[in-house]
Structures are given as structure tokens and as C-alpha cells.
Design a protein around this motif. Structure first.
Motif, short mmCIF file in Angstrom:
data_model
loop_
_atom_site.label_atom_id
_atom_site.label_comp_id
_atom_site.label_asym_id
_atom_site.label_seq_id
_atom_site.Cartn_x
_atom_site.Cartn_y
_atom_site.Cartn_z
N LEU A 198 0.83 -1.20 0.00
CA LEU A 198 0.00 0.00 0.00
C LEU A 198 0.87 1.26 0.00
O LEU A 198 0.56 2.23 -0.70
N TRP A 199 1.95 1.23 0.73
CA TRP A 199 2.88 2.37 0.75
C TRP A 199 3.45 2.62 -0.65
O TRP A 199 3.46 3.76 -1.12
N VAL A 200 3.89 1.55 -1.31
CA VAL A 200 4.42 1.70 -2.67
C VAL A 200 3.36 2.31 -3.58
O VAL A 200 3.63 3.25 -4.33
N ALA A 201 2.15 1.80 -3.51
CA ALA A 201 1.07 2.31 -4.36
C ALA A 201 0.77 3.78 -4.07
O ALA A 201 0.54 4.56 -5.00
N CYS A 202 0.78 4.16 -2.81
CA CYS A 202 0.56 5.58 -2.47
C CYS A 202 1.67 6.47 -3.02
O CYS A 202 1.41 7.57 -3.51
N GLU A 203 2.88 5.99 -2.94
CA GLU A 203 4.02 6.76 -3.43
C GLU A 203 4.05 6.88 -4.95
O GLU A 203 4.53 7.87 -5.49
N LYS A 204 3.55 5.89 -5.64
CA LYS A 204 3.67 5.83 -7.10
C LYS A 204 2.45 6.35 -7.86
O LYS A 204 2.49 6.50 -9.07
N THR A 205 1.35 6.61 -7.16
CA THR A 205 0.14 7.09 -7.82
C THR A 205 -0.13 8.55 -7.50
O THR A 205 0.50 9.12 -6.60
N LEU A 222 -3.26 5.98 5.64
CA LEU A 222 -3.80 6.63 4.44
C LEU A 222 -4.21 8.06 4.73
O LEU A 222 -4.04 8.96 3.89
N HIS A 223 -4.75 8.29 5.92
CA HIS A 223 -5.13 9.65 6.29
C HIS A 223 -3.92 10.60 6.28
O HIS A 223 -4.06 11.78 5.98
N SER A 224 -2.75 10.06 6.57
CA SER A 224 -1.55 10.90 6.56
C SER A 224 -1.27 11.48 5.18
O SER A 224 -0.58 12.48 5.06
N TYR A 225 -1.82 10.87 4.13
CA TYR A 225 -1.65 11.40 2.78
C TYR A 225 -2.61 12.54 2.47
O TYR A 225 -2.46 13.23 1.46
N SER A 226 -3.62 12.77 3.31
CA SER A 226 -4.64 13.76 2.99
C SER A 226 -4.10 15.19 2.96
O SER A 226 -4.75 16.08 2.42
N ALA A 227 -2.93 15.43 3.51
CA ALA A 227 -2.31 16.75 3.41
C ALA A 227 -1.78 16.99 1.99
O ALA A 227 -1.67 18.14 1.56
N GLN A 228 -1.44 15.91 1.28
CA GLN A 228 -0.85 16.01 -0.06
C GLN A 228 -1.86 15.78 -1.18
O GLN A 228 -1.70 16.30 -2.28
N ARG A 229 -2.87 14.96 -0.91
CA ARG A 229 -3.85 14.60 -1.94
C ARG A 229 -5.14 14.14 -1.28
O ARG A 229 -5.13 13.74 -0.12
N PRO A 230 -6.25 14.19 -1.98
CA PRO A 230 -7.52 13.80 -1.36
C PRO A 230 -7.59 12.31 -1.03
O PRO A 230 -7.11 11.47 -1.80
N VAL A 231 -8.17 12.01 0.13
CA VAL A 231 -8.35 10.64 0.60
C VAL A 231 -9.79 10.50 1.09
O VAL A 231 -10.28 11.34 1.84
#
Length: 174
Positions: free
Chosen positions: A27-34, A51-60
């Protein structure tokens, strides 16, 4: 095409610690590559906070059909951006374009139908519990075999995770 992987180097917080979070490294790889919207279909202790930690960079978007689970996870993580889903196969459930669709929803036998329904709108789909021994319950193999690109993450002794796409050559990721 298909590629098998048994180990993924990832940040410490994304490393698997048990069976229910064995999807974390992939899942980490997929988050980093998409890019674009991340949709988590089926919330859990092993994925929602990360996954919520990605919400600062992109919508989740976090979706689940269990209100008690939504409340528990939301309370634990201090946010309420979770969506209750009555029917996983509802027509207008998801937007027209999804960068990463993570599928770990219940009931398990619904996963194959959900993936089929949203495959054309999702650049990349990642599915937890895709090992052969789970076919009696999930029946995912015929659905996953229809995708052009595939990576099977098979950590020793833990549930497997499969990433598929018809749009991105994900096999170049690892």
C-alpha cells in the motif's frame, strides 16, 4: 503479465506487524507511485491512519459499511472524514476518476463485484487477502486475472496483497 514480490523495503510505520496489516508495504508503494484521489473501501487499524496521513498532499476518502467501526476508527484517529456506505455496489458511490482504490471491505464476497464495477474508473486497484487459500471466500482470482498489469505481494506466512491496473505498468514499480 504478473510479477511476484515477497519483500518490500518501506518506512517503519508502514511495516507489517501482523496478519491484518500485511498489505501495508505494498500500500505504501502504491501511495508513493500514484496520484489523485485515494479511496479506502473498508477501513481498518492497519490502513486508515496511514492513508489519512496522505490527505495533506492529496484527497483521501475512507468508506465503510459498519457504523460502529467508522465511529471507533474516527475516534481513535481524531478525525471524522469517513463515509458510511449502505451498498458497496451503489452506482454513484465513487467519483469518475480514482488514482488509487484500496479494497479491504466486508463482506469479502462483495470485493470481486466492487472491483469489477470500479475498475474502469480506477488507475490502480490494490486488494488485501488475495492469496490462493482465500479463494473459497473471496473468489478474487477471475476478477484480478482480467487486468493487464499485476503485482502479487506475498509476504511469507501472511495474507497476500495484489495490485492491478489496466492503465499503469505497475510492474515497473518494484
Amino acid at each position: 503479465m504478473s510479477k511476484q514480490v515477497t519483500h518490500i523495503d518501506c518506512p517503519a510505520e508502514w511495516q507489517s506487524t501482523n496478519d491484518w496489516d500485511s498489505h501495508r508495504p505494498m500500500l505504501w508503494v502504491a501511495c508513493e507511485k500514484t496520484e489523485g484521489l485515494i479511496v479506502e473501501a473498508g477501513m481498518g487499524d492497519g490502513s486508515t491512519k496511514l492513508l489519512h496521513s496522505y490527505s495533506a498532499q492529496r484527497p483521501v476518502a475512507h468508506l465503510d459499511n459498519n457504523t460502529e467501526w467508522i465511529l471507533k476508527i474516527s475516534k481513535q484517529n481524531g478525525y471524522l472524514n469517513c463515509i458510511y456506505v449502505k451498498d458497496w455496489l451503489e452506482d454513484n458511490l465513487l467519483p469518475e476518476e480514482i488514482g488509487l482504490l484500496f479494497v479491504d471491505l466486508a463482506p469479502g464476497e462483495t470485493r470481486k463485484h466492487f472491483i469489477t464495477k470500479w475498475a474502469d474508473k480506477s488507475k490502480v486497484v490494490i486488494v488485501h487477502d488475495s492469496e490462493k487459500s482465500s479463494q473459497f471466500c473471496y473468489g478474487l482470482e477471475p476478477t484480478l486475472s482480467n487486468f493487464m498489469f499485476r503485482i502479487d505481494y506475498e509476504p511469507y506466512g501472511k495474507p497476500h496483497t495484489t495490485v492491478v491496473s489496466n492503465f499503469v505498468n505497475i510492474e515497473e514499480w518494484i
